[in-house]
Design a protein around this motif. Sequence first.
Motif, PDB file in Angstrom:
ATOM      1  N   MET A 191      31.751  76.535  51.198  1.00 28.23           N
ATOM      2  CA  MET A 191      32.091  75.775  52.400  1.00 28.23           C
ATOM      3  C   MET A 191      30.838  75.190  53.062  1.00 28.23           C
ATOM      4  O   MET A 191      30.852  74.046  53.554  1.00 28.23           O
ATOM      5  CB  MET A 191      32.834  76.668  53.390  1.00 28.23           C
ATOM      6  CG  MET A 191      34.213  77.101  52.903  1.00 28.23           C
ATOM      7  SD  MET A 191      35.005  78.308  54.015  1.00 28.23           S
ATOM      8  CE  MET A 191      35.278  77.299  55.484  1.00 28.23           C
ATOM      9  N   TYR A 240      30.015  71.204  53.501  1.00 28.89           N
ATOM     10  CA  TYR A 240      29.754  70.675  54.849  1.00 28.89           C
ATOM     11  C   TYR A 240      28.457  69.872  54.871  1.00 28.89           C
ATOM     12  O   TYR A 240      28.393  68.768  55.441  1.00 28.89           O
ATOM     13  CB  TYR A 240      29.686  71.809  55.863  1.00 28.89           C
ATOM     14  CG  TYR A 240      29.201  71.374  57.221  1.00 28.89           C
ATOM     15  CD1 TYR A 240      30.035  70.667  58.088  1.00 28.89           C
ATOM     16  CD2 TYR A 240      27.904  71.664  57.638  1.00 28.89           C
ATOM     17  CE1 TYR A 240      29.583  70.255  59.335  1.00 28.89           C
ATOM     18  CE2 TYR A 240      27.443  71.258  58.877  1.00 28.89           C
ATOM     19  CZ  TYR A 240      28.289  70.555  59.719  1.00 28.89           C
ATOM     20  OH  TYR A 240      27.841  70.137  60.950  1.00 28.89           O
ATOM     21  N   GLU A 294      28.275  66.055  55.926  1.00 25.96           N
ATOM     22  CA  GLU A 294      27.938  66.075  57.347  1.00 25.96           C
ATOM     23  C   GLU A 294      27.730  64.679  57.935  1.00 25.96           C
ATOM     24  O   GLU A 294      28.198  64.372  59.043  1.00 25.96           O
ATOM     25  CB  GLU A 294      26.680  66.918  57.569  1.00 25.96           C
ATOM     26  CG  GLU A 294      26.312  67.081  59.028  1.00 25.96           C
ATOM     27  CD  GLU A 294      25.106  67.983  59.202  1.00 25.96           C
ATOM     28  OE1 GLU A 294      24.785  68.305  60.367  1.00 25.96           O
ATOM     29  OE2 GLU A 294      24.487  68.364  58.188  1.00 25.96           O
ATOM     30  N   LEU A 327      30.950  62.872  58.976  1.00 31.83           N
ATOM     31  CA  LEU A 327      31.882  63.522  59.896  1.00 31.83           C
ATOM     32  C   LEU A 327      31.606  63.155  61.345  1.00 31.83           C
ATOM     33  O   LEU A 327      30.453  62.936  61.744  1.00 31.83           O
ATOM     34  CB  LEU A 327      31.792  65.048  59.748  1.00 31.83           C
ATOM     35  CG  LEU A 327      32.074  65.622  58.353  1.00 31.83           C
ATOM     36  CD1 LEU A 327      31.822  67.120  58.346  1.00 31.83           C
ATOM     37  CD2 LEU A 327      33.507  65.313  57.936  1.00 31.83           C
ATOM     38  N   LEU A 333      34.834  66.803  64.110  1.00 36.80           N
ATOM     39  CA  LEU A 333      35.034  67.383  62.783  1.00 36.80           C
ATOM     40  C   LEU A 333      33.899  68.337  62.409  1.00 36.80           C
ATOM     41  O   LEU A 333      34.121  69.364  61.757  1.00 36.80           O
ATOM     42  CB  LEU A 333      35.149  66.284  61.737  1.00 36.80           C
ATOM     43  CG  LEU A 333      36.482  65.510  61.701  1.00 36.80           C
ATOM     44  CD1 LEU A 333      36.424  64.374  60.697  1.00 36.80           C
ATOM     45  CD2 LEU A 333      37.624  66.478  61.345  1.00 36.80           C
ATOM     46  N   LYS A 334      32.680  67.988  62.843  1.00 40.35           N
ATOM     47  CA  LYS A 334      31.542  68.871  62.585  1.00 40.35           C
ATOM     48  C   LYS A 334      31.753  70.229  63.238  1.00 40.35           C
ATOM     49  O   LYS A 334      31.555  71.278  62.615  1.00 40.35           O
ATOM     50  CB  LYS A 334      30.255  68.242  63.101  1.00 40.35           C
ATOM     51  CG  LYS A 334      29.742  67.078  62.272  1.00 40.35           C
ATOM     52  CD  LYS A 334      28.447  66.530  62.872  1.00 40.35           C
ATOM     53  CE  LYS A 334      27.946  65.324  62.075  1.00 40.35           C
ATOM     54  NZ  LYS A 334      26.702  64.768  62.659  1.00 40.35           N
ATOM     55  N   LYS A 346      34.547  71.556  64.148  1.00 37.68           N
ATOM     56  CA  LYS A 346      35.671  72.242  63.518  1.00 37.68           C
ATOM     57  C   LYS A 346      35.252  72.909  62.221  1.00 37.68           C
ATOM     58  O   LYS A 346      35.589  74.079  61.967  1.00 37.68           O
ATOM     59  CB  LYS A 346      36.798  71.239  63.244  1.00 37.68           C
ATOM     60  CG  LYS A 346      38.019  71.863  62.596  1.00 37.68           C
ATOM     61  CD  LYS A 346      39.102  70.825  62.345  1.00 37.68           C
ATOM     62  CE  LYS A 346      40.309  71.461  61.657  1.00 37.68           C
ATOM     63  NZ  LYS A 346      41.368  70.454  61.370  1.00 37.68           N
ATOM     64  N   ARG A 347      34.496  72.176  61.398  1.00 35.27           N
ATOM     65  CA  ARG A 347      34.059  72.726  60.116  1.00 35.27           C
ATOM     66  C   ARG A 347      33.087  73.891  60.321  1.00 35.27           C
ATOM     67  O   ARG A 347      33.145  74.897  59.602  1.00 35.27           O
ATOM     68  CB  ARG A 347      33.394  71.627  59.280  1.00 35.27           C
ATOM     69  CG  ARG A 347      34.341  70.504  58.853  1.00 35.27           C
ATOM     70  CD  ARG A 347      35.157  70.909  57.656  1.00 35.27           C
ATOM     71  NE  ARG A 347      34.352  70.963  56.458  1.00 35.27           N
ATOM     72  CZ  ARG A 347      34.060  69.909  55.688  1.00 35.27           C
ATOM     73  NH1 ARG A 347      34.528  68.697  55.993  1.00 35.27           N
ATOM     74  NH2 ARG A 347      33.326  70.058  54.593  1.00 35.27           N
ATOM     75  N   GLN A 348      32.185  73.749  61.293  1.00 37.68           N
ATOM     76  CA  GLN A 348      31.241  74.814  61.589  1.00 37.68           C
ATOM     77  C   GLN A 348      31.965  76.086  62.048  1.00 37.68           C
ATOM     78  O   GLN A 348      31.594  77.199  61.670  1.00 37.68           O
ATOM     79  CB  GLN A 348      30.245  74.361  62.654  1.00 37.68           C
ATOM     80  CG  GLN A 348      29.249  73.329  62.159  1.00 37.68           C
ATOM     81  CD  GLN A 348      28.416  72.732  63.285  1.00 37.68           C
ATOM     82  OE1 GLN A 348      28.647  73.024  64.472  1.00 37.68           O
ATOM     83  NE2 GLN A 348      27.453  71.900  62.935  1.00 37.68           N
ATOM     84  N   GLU A 373      35.035  76.931  61.253  1.00 36.12           N
ATOM     85  CA  GLU A 373      35.728  77.480  60.095  1.00 36.12           C
ATOM     86  C   GLU A 373      34.780  78.306  59.226  1.00 36.12           C
ATOM     87  O   GLU A 373      35.140  79.391  58.738  1.00 36.12           O
ATOM     88  CB  GLU A 373      36.347  76.349  59.274  1.00 36.12           C
ATOM     89  CG  GLU A 373      37.529  75.655  59.959  1.00 36.12           C
ATOM     90  CD  GLU A 373      38.007  74.447  59.177  1.00 36.12           C
ATOM     91  OE1 GLU A 373      37.283  74.010  58.244  1.00 36.12           O
ATOM     92  OE2 GLU A 373      39.098  73.925  59.495  1.00 36.12           O
ATOM     93  N   ILE A 374      33.563  77.770  59.031  1.00 35.19           N
ATOM     94  CA  ILE A 374      32.570  78.482  58.223  1.00 35.19           C
ATOM     95  C   ILE A 374      32.166  79.791  58.900  1.00 35.19           C
ATOM     96  O   ILE A 374      32.074  80.844  58.256  1.00 35.19           O
ATOM     97  CB  ILE A 374      31.324  77.603  57.992  1.00 35.19           C
ATOM     98  CG1 ILE A 374      31.692  76.392  57.125  1.00 35.19           C
ATOM     99  CG2 ILE A 374      30.202  78.405  57.336  1.00 35.19           C
ATOM    100  CD1 ILE A 374      30.586  75.360  56.997  1.00 35.19           C
TER     101      ILE A 374
END
Length: 206
Positions: free
Chosen positions: A66, A70, A74, A77, A81-82, A84-86, A88-89
Amino acid sequence: MKNIIILLVLSVISIGQGMAQKFGYTDMEYITSKMPEYQQAQTEMKKFSEKWAKEIQDKFAEVSRMQRAYMAEEVLLTDDLKRKRQAEIKEKELEAREYNSKIFGMEGLLFQKKKELMKPVMEKVQRAVSKICMQKRLDFMFDKSSDVGMIYSNPKHDYSDYIMEELGIDAQPAKGIAKEKTVKDESTVAPKESSPKQKSTTNKLK
């Protein structure tokens, strides 16, 4: 160092009692290494350990995947979205760390599984120790391969009640509760072969 401590203890006992007490020592590490039950328990432990280690490795591998994805995306995004992804990780990594602690942490699942698998072996060894100590009329038995040291002591040498009395501690309520619990347990568990009353310390098998 352990052997020196044991020898010092034995010397104090011998001097203090005028050689009236008998003691002996054994090597539990050597004994258990010759027990098929112990070897089987060790094999089972290895299976569980490897299985859980693989599961944890897979979880952290997913976190790494992940993170790489990302970093590669990156620049494309949006800020939302950044974040959100951060998140999630971070959540995935926290999950992996918590699972690792659950399995390999202090008194974790691996520790509990070891106690479960080793309990029959330890009980069998302790019965043998108690039997030999009674046959040979030993007051104390020490294990030279363990940090625990003493693995058997004749209950007639237990002065806990005297010390508690000196400290003003009333042991009767606690003993009453323990007796009540014993009666309750015996009413629900099938009777086992009786064994001599003893006070012993079972070493932690490696």
